[in-house]
Design an enzyme around this catalytic site. Structure first.
Site, mmCIF file in Angstrom:
data_model
loop_
_atom_site.group_PDB
_atom_site.id
_atom_site.type_symbol
_atom_site.label_atom_id
_atom_site.label_comp_id
_atom_site.label_asym_id
_atom_site.label_seq_id
_atom_site.Cartn_x
_atom_site.Cartn_y
_atom_site.Cartn_z
ATOM 1 N N GLU A 1 -8.366 -66.972 47.303
ATOM 2 C CA GLU A 1 -9.129 -66.646 46.089
ATOM 3 C C GLU A 1 -9.276 -65.134 45.947
ATOM 4 O O GLU A 1 -9.070 -64.574 44.860
ATOM 5 C CB GLU A 1 -10.491 -67.340 46.114
ATOM 6 C CG GLU A 1 -10.332 -68.856 45.989
ATOM 7 C CD GLU A 1 -11.641 -69.634 45.948
ATOM 8 O OE1 GLU A 1 -11.619 -70.779 45.491
ATOM 9 O OE2 GLU A 1 -12.681 -69.111 46.396
ATOM 10 N N CYS B 1 -23.616 -70.374 48.123
ATOM 11 C CA CYS B 1 -22.938 -70.628 46.847
ATOM 12 C C CYS B 1 -23.400 -69.659 45.761
ATOM 13 O O CYS B 1 -22.587 -69.042 45.069
ATOM 14 C CB CYS B 1 -23.208 -72.072 46.419
ATOM 15 S SG CYS B 1 -22.592 -72.430 44.778
ATOM 16 N N CYS C 1 -19.514 -69.267 45.803
ATOM 17 C CA CYS C 1 -18.889 -69.857 44.609
ATOM 18 C C CYS C 1 -19.190 -69.097 43.314
ATOM 19 O O CYS C 1 -18.274 -68.807 42.536
ATOM 20 C CB CYS C 1 -19.368 -71.289 44.393
ATOM 21 S SG CYS C 1 -19.730 -72.206 45.880
ATOM 22 N N LYS D 1 -18.032 -65.309 43.191
ATOM 23 C CA LYS D 1 -16.564 -65.364 43.313
ATOM 24 C C LYS D 1 -15.938 -65.800 41.994
ATOM 25 O O LYS D 1 -14.989 -65.191 41.511
ATOM 26 C CB LYS D 1 -16.210 -66.335 44.447
ATOM 27 C CG LYS D 1 -14.739 -66.604 44.705
ATOM 28 C CD LYS D 1 -14.116 -67.656 43.835
ATOM 29 C CE LYS D 1 -14.810 -68.954 43.713
ATOM 30 N NZ LYS D 1 -14.815 -69.823 44.876
ATOM 31 N N ALA E 1 -11.192 -77.594 44.596
ATOM 32 C CA ALA E 1 -10.288 -76.678 43.900
ATOM 33 C C ALA E 1 -10.244 -75.359 44.635
ATOM 34 O O ALA E 1 -11.193 -74.981 45.331
ATOM 35 C CB ALA E 1 -10.772 -76.441 42.475
ATOM 36 N N TYR F 1 -9.208 -71.000 51.670
ATOM 37 C CA TYR F 1 -9.843 -70.862 50.353
ATOM 38 C C TYR F 1 -10.181 -69.406 50.030
ATOM 39 O O TYR F 1 -9.795 -68.870 49.006
ATOM 40 C CB TYR F 1 -11.173 -71.609 50.335
ATOM 41 C CG TYR F 1 -11.126 -73.093 50.190
ATOM 42 C CD1 TYR F 1 -11.360 -73.685 48.954
ATOM 43 C CD2 TYR F 1 -10.917 -73.917 51.276
ATOM 44 C CE1 TYR F 1 -11.382 -75.055 48.813
ATOM 45 C CE2 TYR F 1 -10.932 -75.295 51.148
ATOM 46 C CZ TYR F 1 -11.165 -75.857 49.916
ATOM 47 O OH TYR F 1 -11.185 -77.211 49.776
ATOM 48 N N HIS G 1 -2.337 -84.221 22.407
ATOM 49 C CA HIS G 1 -1.250 -83.267 22.207
ATOM 50 C C HIS G 1 -1.639 -82.164 21.230
ATOM 51 O O HIS G 1 -2.287 -82.464 20.234
ATOM 52 C CB HIS G 1 -0.039 -84.024 21.658
ATOM 53 C CG HIS G 1 1.181 -83.168 21.525
ATOM 54 N ND1 HIS G 1 1.909 -82.751 22.620
ATOM 55 C CD2 HIS G 1 1.783 -82.659 20.428
ATOM 56 C CE1 HIS G 1 2.915 -82.025 22.185
ATOM 57 N NE2 HIS G 1 2.864 -81.938 20.879
ATOM 58 N N GLU H 1 -2.192 -83.480 29.001
ATOM 59 C CA GLU H 1 -1.454 -84.683 28.580
ATOM 60 C C GLU H 1 -0.374 -85.057 29.603
ATOM 61 O O GLU H 1 0.070 -86.198 29.658
ATOM 62 C CB GLU H 1 -0.840 -84.503 27.193
ATOM 63 C CG GLU H 1 0.298 -83.515 27.099
ATOM 64 C CD GLU H 1 0.851 -83.388 25.670
ATOM 65 O OE1 GLU H 1 1.170 -84.423 25.063
ATOM 66 O OE2 GLU H 1 0.936 -82.239 25.175
HETATM 67 P P1 NDP Z 1 -10.568 -72.082 55.594
HETATM 68 O O1 NDP Z 1 -10.910 -73.076 56.629
HETATM 69 O O2 NDP Z 1 -10.244 -72.523 54.224
HETATM 70 O O3 NDP Z 1 -9.313 -71.225 56.118
HETATM 71 C C1 NDP Z 1 -9.364 -70.560 57.343
HETATM 72 C C2 NDP Z 1 -8.094 -69.761 57.546
HETATM 73 O O4 NDP Z 1 -8.275 -68.951 58.686
HETATM 74 C C3 NDP Z 1 -6.875 -70.619 57.795
HETATM 75 O O5 NDP Z 1 -5.780 -70.003 57.196
HETATM 76 C C4 NDP Z 1 -6.764 -70.636 59.316
HETATM 77 O O6 NDP Z 1 -5.432 -70.697 59.786
HETATM 78 C C5 NDP Z 1 -7.323 -69.277 59.690
HETATM 79 N N1 NDP Z 1 -8.023 -69.300 60.976
HETATM 80 C C6 NDP Z 1 -8.916 -70.203 61.403
HETATM 81 N N2 NDP Z 1 -9.366 -69.901 62.626
HETATM 82 C C7 NDP Z 1 -8.724 -68.777 62.994
HETATM 83 C C8 NDP Z 1 -8.751 -67.974 64.172
HETATM 84 N N3 NDP Z 1 -9.513 -68.292 65.220
HETATM 85 N N4 NDP Z 1 -7.961 -66.885 64.201
HETATM 86 C C9 NDP Z 1 -7.167 -66.558 63.152
HETATM 87 N N5 NDP Z 1 -7.112 -67.287 62.029
HETATM 88 C C10 NDP Z 1 -7.872 -68.385 61.954
HETATM 89 O O7 NDP Z 1 -11.772 -71.032 55.651
HETATM 90 P P2 NDP Z 1 -12.362 -70.000 54.582
HETATM 91 O O8 NDP Z 1 -13.036 -68.971 55.399
HETATM 92 O O9 NDP Z 1 -11.350 -69.593 53.595
HETATM 93 O O10 NDP Z 1 -13.461 -70.862 53.818
HETATM 94 C C11 NDP Z 1 -14.490 -71.529 54.557
HETATM 95 C C12 NDP Z 1 -14.925 -72.778 53.852
HETATM 96 O O11 NDP Z 1 -15.653 -72.430 52.691
HETATM 97 C C13 NDP Z 1 -13.762 -73.632 53.344
HETATM 98 O O12 NDP Z 1 -13.364 -74.548 54.312
HETATM 99 C C14 NDP Z 1 -14.340 -74.313 52.150
HETATM 100 O O13 NDP Z 1 -14.895 -75.539 52.528
HETATM 101 C C15 NDP Z 1 -15.438 -73.369 51.678
HETATM 102 N N6 NDP Z 1 -14.996 -72.680 50.442
HETATM 103 C C16 NDP Z 1 -14.732 -73.431 49.338
HETATM 104 C C17 NDP Z 1 -14.296 -72.824 48.173
HETATM 105 C C18 NDP Z 1 -13.983 -73.667 46.986
HETATM 106 O O14 NDP Z 1 -14.419 -74.814 46.956
HETATM 107 N N7 NDP Z 1 -13.237 -73.167 46.003
HETATM 108 C C19 NDP Z 1 -14.114 -71.384 48.094
HETATM 109 C C20 NDP Z 1 -14.408 -70.695 49.323
HETATM 110 C C21 NDP Z 1 -14.823 -71.331 50.440
HETATM 111 P P3 NDP Z 1 -4.594 -72.058 59.917
HETATM 112 O O15 NDP Z 1 -3.725 -72.110 58.719
HETATM 113 O O16 NDP Z 1 -3.804 -71.879 61.154
HETATM 114 O O17 NDP Z 1 -5.550 -73.169 60.011
#
Ligand code: NDP
Length: 448
Positions: free
Chosen positions: A182, A43, A48, A51, A342, A178, A437, A442
């Site tokens: 982002e 983080c 976080c 970022k 978020a 995510y 307001h 709101e």
């Molecule tokens: P996410 O789980 O959010 O997204 C993963 C993406 O990668 C999805 O689109 C998924 O596709 C795709 N994917 C997963 N596995 C494969 C694969 N084997 N081959 C190809 N594509 C694949 O992961 P992130 O890496 O973005 O983030 C990791 C974690 O970090 C998040 O789950 C979150 O908990 C945390 N995070 C939180 C943030 C916040 O709170 N603002 C910011 C950044 C990270 P599909 O759509 O098919 O599932």
């Protein structure tokens, strides 16, 4: 206690590990924490915090564009990536220092090297030393997962993206979760051409569908390209230093950087958990009970390494609950219901509780209230983008089951509203609150 070197040995000084260390120490425990990189974890060091600073930095592009109708002009506005990057990295160092001081001031011993589990009460350090502890807490977090494809070594992950020498003119981002969304927002705002490529046809799986559609529509109008159902085949480096990105069923894309953001996996490789009889689940996570205890009575685990909810505030709560349970004489568990989250995309979106789809599946009889509006500041700036708020309520009680928002400042507004959702308030309670307001928030008490 005299039989062990420490009451508690923590492996990993991220959000969960640091909280557990300092609270256990405050409860009177003799604590050491091992960290192979920097104190602060994902983080603070490569997640976080940096970022969010990049989101702030890149958002000036939109603000400067909108400023014209507010009477401001910035003919020679220039952006300097190196300056933003270095300032962000300096801030990371500052926070790293604060985290170290916190550990110091609580009398927690810092051991800056890798550690692994040798047995139920023994940890082996990278320098060969072995230390013993009554309890061991594993809080090593997660690590970017990169699928196997030819040329994966040419790609960067969220670990490297904060250190780029220069901004890429063209960036291809694999994944649509995510991190992908982002960074798509950050690079798009900074003038890079962004293509988001996903294996499926959804973005932000798990978020409310209407909000995801709205984000897709707005970001496409801002110039982000999407390619769905396109797994990566290979990435080839060209002579000019750029990359050819080959996708299934598509012409290759050319990019200056390829960012892989396809999820994060628990960082359990080589941690020696099998030495204490702990078996990992299929995704490599450490199974734990409600008190974060593993199958070995003296070993606990908190945070992303347990893959419950991969969010910093959750890891912090798990670390706190562990320390209160084991060293504070106050058994505590974490309540995982109604955890707000978020996505700091541009615009951002945020949600708490059940999505419309989840609520329909779980409760059947629900009512959805919404407000689809163009924020006043967008209207004045000639920005066409609309916000969307959705309140999902149980029928006939009106209890709010979920709240989902996309639009400027959505995460800031949602955090406050999440208190009402967590408290189990009803649509009538929202309606009984007088609007503030003029504000975007709101809309929360005016939904039809
Ligand atoms: P996410 O789980 O959010 O997204 C993963 C993406 O990668 C999805 O689109 C998924 O596709 C795709 N994917 C997963 N596995 C494969 C694969 N084997 N081959 C190809 N594509 C694949 O992961 P992130 O890496 O973005 O983030 C990791 C974690 O970090 C998040 O789950 C979150 O908990 C945390 N995070 C939180 C943030 C916040 O709170 N603002 C910011 C950044 C990270 P599909 O759509 O098919 O599932």
């Amino acid at each position: 206690m005299a039989d062990y070197d420490y009451d508690l040995f923590v492996i990993g000084a991220g959000s969960g590990g640091v909280r557990a260390s300092r609270v256990a120490a405050a409860h009177g425990a003799k604590v050491a924490v091992a960290e192979e990189h920097k104190v602060g974890g994902t983080c603070v060091i490569r997640g976080c915090v940096p970022k969010k600073l990049l989101v702030y930095g890149s958002h000036f592009a939109e603000d400067l564009e909108d400023a014209a109708n507010y009477g401001w002009s910035f003919e020679n506005a220039k952006f300097d990536w190196a300056r933003l990057r270095d300032h962000v990295l300096n801030d990371v160092d500052r926070l790293n220092g604060l985290y170290e001081k916190t550990l110091e001031s609580h009398g927690v011993e810092r051991i800056m090297q890798r550690a692994m589990v040798k047995s139920a009460h023994t940890v082996e350090l990278a320098d060969g030393r072995e230390v013993t502890a009554k309890y061991i807490l594993v809080a090593v977090g997660g690590w970017p997962f990169v699928p196997q494809f030819e040329g994966a070594e040419h790609c960067i992950t969220s670990n490297e993206v904060f250190h780029l020498d220069k901004l890429p003119k063209r960036i291809v981002i694999a994944g649509a979760g995510y991190i992908a969304l982002e960074f798509a927002g950050i690079f798009n705002a900074l003038g890079c051409h962004v293509t988001v490529v996903n294996r499926s046809n959804v973005i932000l799986r798990g978020y409310d569908e209407s909000l995801r559609d709205r984000l897709l529509q707005i970001t496409m109008s801002r110039g982000i390209e999407y390619k769905f159902h396109c797994p990566f085949q290979k990435v080839q480096k060209r002579e000019d230093g750029a990359f050819d990105v080959h996708l299934e069923g598509q012409d290759p894309l050319v990019a200056d950087q390829v960012l892989v953001a396809t999820g994060r996996r628990p960082k359990t490789d080589g941690l020696g958990l099998e030495n204490a009889g702990i078996e990992l689940d299929d995704g490599g996570a450490i199974p734990v009970d409600e008190y974060s205890k593993t199958s070995c009575d003296s070993i606990y685990a908190v945070g992303d390494v347990t893959d419950r909810i991969q969010l910093t505030p959750v890891a912090i709560r798990e670390g706190q609950a562990f320390a209160d349970t084991v060293f504070g004489g106050k058994p505590s568990t974490v309540d995982y219901a109604c955890v707000p989250s978020a996505v700091f995309s541009q615009p951002p979106l945020a949600g708490v509780g059940l999505t419309e789809g989840e609520a329909r599946n779980t409760y059947g009889n629900i009512r959805v209230y919404s407000s689809d509006f163009r924020p006043m500041k967008n209207v004045f700036a000639d920005r066409q983008e609309r916000g969307l708020y959705k309140l999902i309520c149980e029928e006939p009680t009106g209890k709010v089951l979920g709240l989902h928002m996309i639009g400027p400042d959505a995460p800031e507004i949602l955090q406050a509203a999440a208190i009402a959702v967590k408290a189990g308030l009803t649509k009538a309670d929202f309606d009984a609150t007088v609007a503030l307001h003029p504000s975007m928030a709101e809309e929360l008490v005016l939904m039809r």
